[in-house]
Motif scaffolding. Structure first.
Motif, short mmCIF file in Angstrom:
data_model
loop_
_atom_site.label_atom_id
_atom_site.label_comp_id
_atom_site.label_asym_id
_atom_site.label_seq_id
_atom_site.Cartn_x
_atom_site.Cartn_y
_atom_site.Cartn_z
N THR A 103 35.86 28.30 35.07
CA THR A 103 35.56 29.05 36.29
C THR A 103 36.73 29.98 36.62
OG1 THR A 103 36.54 27.35 37.70
CG2 THR A 103 34.19 27.14 37.18
N ASP B 151 35.83 23.56 32.07
CA ASP B 151 35.04 24.18 33.13
C ASP B 151 35.63 25.57 33.41
OD1 ASP B 151 33.34 24.73 35.21
OD2 ASP B 151 34.37 23.43 36.65
N HIS C 21 36.93 37.08 33.05
CA HIS C 21 36.38 37.10 34.42
C HIS C 21 36.59 38.49 35.02
CE1 HIS C 21 36.04 32.75 34.11
NE2 HIS C 21 37.30 32.71 33.73
#
Length: 623
Positions: free
Chosen positions: A372, A370, A403
Motif C-alpha cells: 500500500t 501488503d 504509487h
C-alpha cells in the motif's frame, strides 16, 4: 517671523541636536562596553589538541559557538559531534569549535587560514550567513596564495560602530514595522531523562508480585466521579485517559502527560485507598485491579509514551517501550509499522545503524506483503533515515513508480532530490505532487506548496513566489513567519502583481505590514558579497587539503540558505541541510523543545545538530 521667534526655534533645534548626539554617543559607549564584556565572558574554544589527533574543524557564528546552550564547551553541536566520533571511530578524533557569536562571513573568511594552519583538519563544517543579513556589508578578497593578515586572524576585540549594527538588527527583526501579535512562546520542556533511574529498566525485569509487595500504589485506581489513574511498573501510566510518565519519591508524586504538562503533588495509600493531591485538587481513589500488572498500557499507549520519552531525551526507556509495543502489537497492523519506523529513527539517533537496518528490512517485508502507499511511504522514510542520499533517491524513484497517485510519496521524493542537489528532478517531483493533490484546502496542499516554494526559490522568482502565496492563502498563521523571512527577496512589483492574483483583499491587508519597508538593491549587494566570501572559504579549505562541507541553519528561511546551497553546487563541495530534520521534529513537537527564547538552539537542539553532522562526518570519513 520675528527675529526673536526665529532665534527661539534655532535654539531649540540646536538643543535637540545636542541631545541626540549625546544620546547616540552614550548608546555607542554602552554598546562598546557590553561588547567588550561579552568578549571577555565568552572565551574562544578549540585550543586543545594532542599529538596524532585527527581533526574536524567547525567554523561559523553563534550557532557553532553554542550560544544559549547550558555550556558551550560541552553542549554545542561540535562538542556532541566529538563525542559521537570518538565513540564510533576512536579516541584520536577531535572536533575544534571556532564559532563566534555575531560573526558574519567576512570574519570567518579572515580567520580561516589561521585555523587551517593551526589544526590541519580533515573536514571543515561551515555554518555562517545569518549575520550577513544585517549591518553594512564589507567585501574581503584574500590573496590567492597568502594567509590572512595576523591582525584579522587574532581573536582580539574589534572596534566598530555598534550603534549602526544595532539599528540594522532592529530593522531586520521588524522592530520598526507594524506586525500582528504572535503566540506566546511555550514553556521550557521538563527534563525527565533521570526519572527512570529508580523506577525504570531494572524493575521491568522483576516479577509483578515482587513489585506489588514493595510498591502497593502500582495498579489501576478510580474516583467516585469516574476519573481513572494507572501506575504501570515501568514508569508509564495514564491519568483520565491521557498517557503519562510518572515518578513517586517518598510521598512526592510527579506526572508528565503526553501534552508535555508536568504536575507535581503528593500521594499516599492505605490498603485499597489512594489519595493524590495535585495543586488544589484532591483525588481519593479506590483500587480496580490487583496490582501493577493490571495497569500496564496497551500497545497504542506504549507508543505514545515512547514518543514522549524520545522528545525529552530518555532514549533508553523509549527503546525499551517500543520493543514492548512491537511485542504486543498485532503483526501487520498500522501500529506495528509506526512503532517499527519510530524505533528505526531512534536506533539511528543512538548510533546503531546495523540494528536500524534490521528494522528497515522488516518494514520492507511488510510492504512486500501488503504494498500500500502508506507502507511504501513508511519504508521510504526509513531508507532516508538509514541510507545515503543515492540510496534514498533510488528508493524514492521506485516508490513513485509503484504509487504514482500518492501526493506524500511524490513530495518526499522531491525533498530527497532537493537535499541531494538534484534540482531538476526535485522540480519535476513536486509538480507531480501538485498534480496529484485533491481539490480543496487541506494540510497536504499547504505542505506541498511550501516545499515547491523552497525548491524553486532562487531559480524561478514568479513560480516560487506564487507557490508561497498559495500556501499563505491556505494557512496565513502557519506560513506567516516564512513570509516575513522571504518576501524581501522578490521585486515589490512582482509581489503586488501576484498578491492580487492569489490573495483576497483581507489577506493582502494582513500582509501590508510584511511587505512595507522591504527593499532589494542593498540585499542584492549583500548576497553577492556573502557568496564571494563563502566561495573563498571553501576554496581555501580545499587548498589546505581539508574537505569543506557547507551547512544550512536549523531552520529554513532567508536568502543565505539558497545562496549557501548555490555555492555548494557551483564549487562542488559538500552540502549538509540541517533544517529538514528540525522541520520534521517541529511538526510534531513544540518549538521550545529545540530552540531558546532568542531563536538559538537549546541543549536538545544542539544535540540534534550534532547528531546530523556526526552522521555526515562518519559517512565522509569512510569515503
Amino acid at each position: 517671523m520675528s527675529n526673536e521667534r526665529r532665534s527661539t526655534i534655532l535654539t531649540r533645534i540646536r538643543t535637540a541636536a545636542i541631545i541626540a548626539v549625546i544620546t547616540v554617543v552614550t548608546l555607542e559607549l554602552v554598546l562598546q562596553v557590553l561588547a567588550f564584556g561579552t568578549w571577555l565572558l565568552f572565551p574562544r574554544q578549540g585550543r586543545r589538541l594532542t599529538e596524532g589527533a585527527r581533526v574536524v574543524l567547525c567554523v561559523g557564528d553563534s550557532f557553532t559557538y553554542g550560544f544559549e546552550s547550558s555550556d558551550p564547551e560541552t553542549e554545542s553541536y561540535p562538542a556532541h559531534v566529538e563525542r559521537i566520533l570518538r565513540e564510533r571511530l576512536g579516541d584520536e578524533w577531535r572536533v575544534v569549535n571556532q564559532g563566534w557569536p555575531g560573526s558574519p562571513s567576512r570574519e570567518v573568511l579572515a580567520s580561516i587560514d589561521e585555523h587551517l594552519r593551526t589544526y590541519r583538519p580533515e573536514l571543515v563544517y561551515v555554518l555562517v550567513g545569518f549575520n550577513d543579513t544585517w549591518g553594512e556589508p564589507h567585501e574581503l578578497t584574500l590573496p590567492e596564495h597568502a594567509v590572512t593578515d595576523g591582525a584579522e586572524t587574532e581573536p582580539g576585540f574589534r572596534l566598530e560602530l555598534r550603534t549602526v549594527r544595532l539599528l540594522g538588527l532592529l530593522w531586520t527583526s521588524g522592530a520598526f514595522r507594524r506586525t500582528t501579535p504572535t503566540a506566546v512562546a511555550e514553556a521550557e520542556p521538563v527534563d525527565v531523562s533521570a526519572w527512570f533511574a529508580r523506577y525504570g529498566t531494572t524493575e521491568l525485569r522483576e516479577a509483578p508480585s515482587e513489585q506489588a509487595q514493595r510498591r502497593p500504589f502500582l495498579g489501576a485506581w478510580i474516583t467516585n466521579d469516574g476519573t481513572q489513574l494507572r501506575f504501570g511498573a515501568n514508569g508509564t501510566g495514564s491519568l483520565g485517559g491521557a498517557s503519562m510518565l510518572w515518578r513517586v519519591d517518598g510521598g512526592q508524586l510527579s506526572l508528565l502527560t503526553t501534552g508535555g504538562v508536568e504536575a507535581k503533588g503528593e500521594a499516599s495509600w492505605n490498603g485499597d485507598i489512594l489519595v493524590v493531591k495535585l495543586g488544589k485538587r484532591v483525588f481519593e481513589l479506590r483500587r480496580t485491579g490487583a496490582g501493577g500488572e493490571d495497569a500496564s498500557l496497551d500497545s497504542g499507549e506504549l507508543l505514545t509514551v515512547a514518543m514522549l520519552a524520545m522528545q525529552f531525551g530518555a532514549d533508553e526507556i523509549a527503546e525499551q517501550l517500543l520493543v514492548h509495543c512491537l511485542t504486543a502489537a498485532d503483526p501487520g497492523s498500522g501500529l506495528e509499522s509506526t512503532a517499527r519506523s519510530t524505533l528505526l529513527r531512534l536506533l539511528v539517533r543512538r548510533g546503531r545503524p546495523e540494528a536500524a537496518r534490521e528494522q528497515l528490512l522488516r518494514l520492507r517485508a511488510a510492504y512486500d506483503r501488503d504494498p500500500t502507499p502508506s507502507r511504501g511511504l513508511t519504508w521510504l522514510r526509513g531508507v532516508e533515515s538509514v541510507g545515503n542520499a543515492d540510496e534514498a533517491l533510488g528508493a524514492a524513484r521506485q516508490m513513485t513508480e509503484a504509487h504514482p497517485a500518492s501526493v506524500e510519496i511524490w513530495q518526499l521524493r522531491a525533498r530527497i532530490a532537493f537535499d541531494a542537489l538534484e534540482l531538476d528532478e526535485a522540480r519535476d517531483a513536486i509538480d507531480a505532487a501538485v498534480a496529484a493533490l485533491e481539490p480543496g484546502p487541506s494540510g497536504a496542499q499547504v505542505s506541498v506548496w511550501s516545499l515547491r516554494f523552497r525548491i524553486l526559490r532562487g531559480t524561478d522568482a514568479r513560480e516560487s513566489l506564487a507557490s508561497l502565496l498559495r500556501a499563505y492563502a491556505l494557512d496565513p498563521i502557519g506560513i506567516r513567519h516564512l513570509m516575513l523571512q522571504s518576501l524581501g527577496e522578490f521585486d515589490p512589483a512582482l509581489v503586488a502583481e501576484l498578491e492580487a492574483e492569489y490573495l483576497s483583499p483581507e489577506q493582502r491587508t494582513a500582509l501590508e505590514a510584511v511587505t512595507s519597508g522591504v527593499s532589494g538593491g542593498e540585499g542584492d549587494a549583500r548576497r553577492r558579497i556573502y557568496r564571494h566570501h563563502l566561495t573563498q572559504i571553501v576554496e581555501r579549505c580545499r587548498a589546505a587539503g581539508a574537505m569543506p562541507v557547507i551547512c544550512s541553519y536549523p531552520y529554513g528561511g532567508s536568502w543565505y540558505l539558497e545562496d549557501a546551497r548555490a555555492v555548494a553546487v557551483t564549487t562542488g563541495v559538500g552540502w549538509l541541510p540541517l533544517h529538514p530534520e528540525f522541520d520534521e521534529r517541529i511538526a510534531r513537537d513544540p518549538t521550545a523543545r529545540l530552540f531558546g527564547p532568542t531563536g538559538h538552539c537549546n541543549d536538545d537542539g544542539y544535540r540534534l545538530m550534532g547528531e546530523i553532522v556526526a552522521r555526515d562526518a562518519v559517512a565522509r570519513i569512510g569515503e
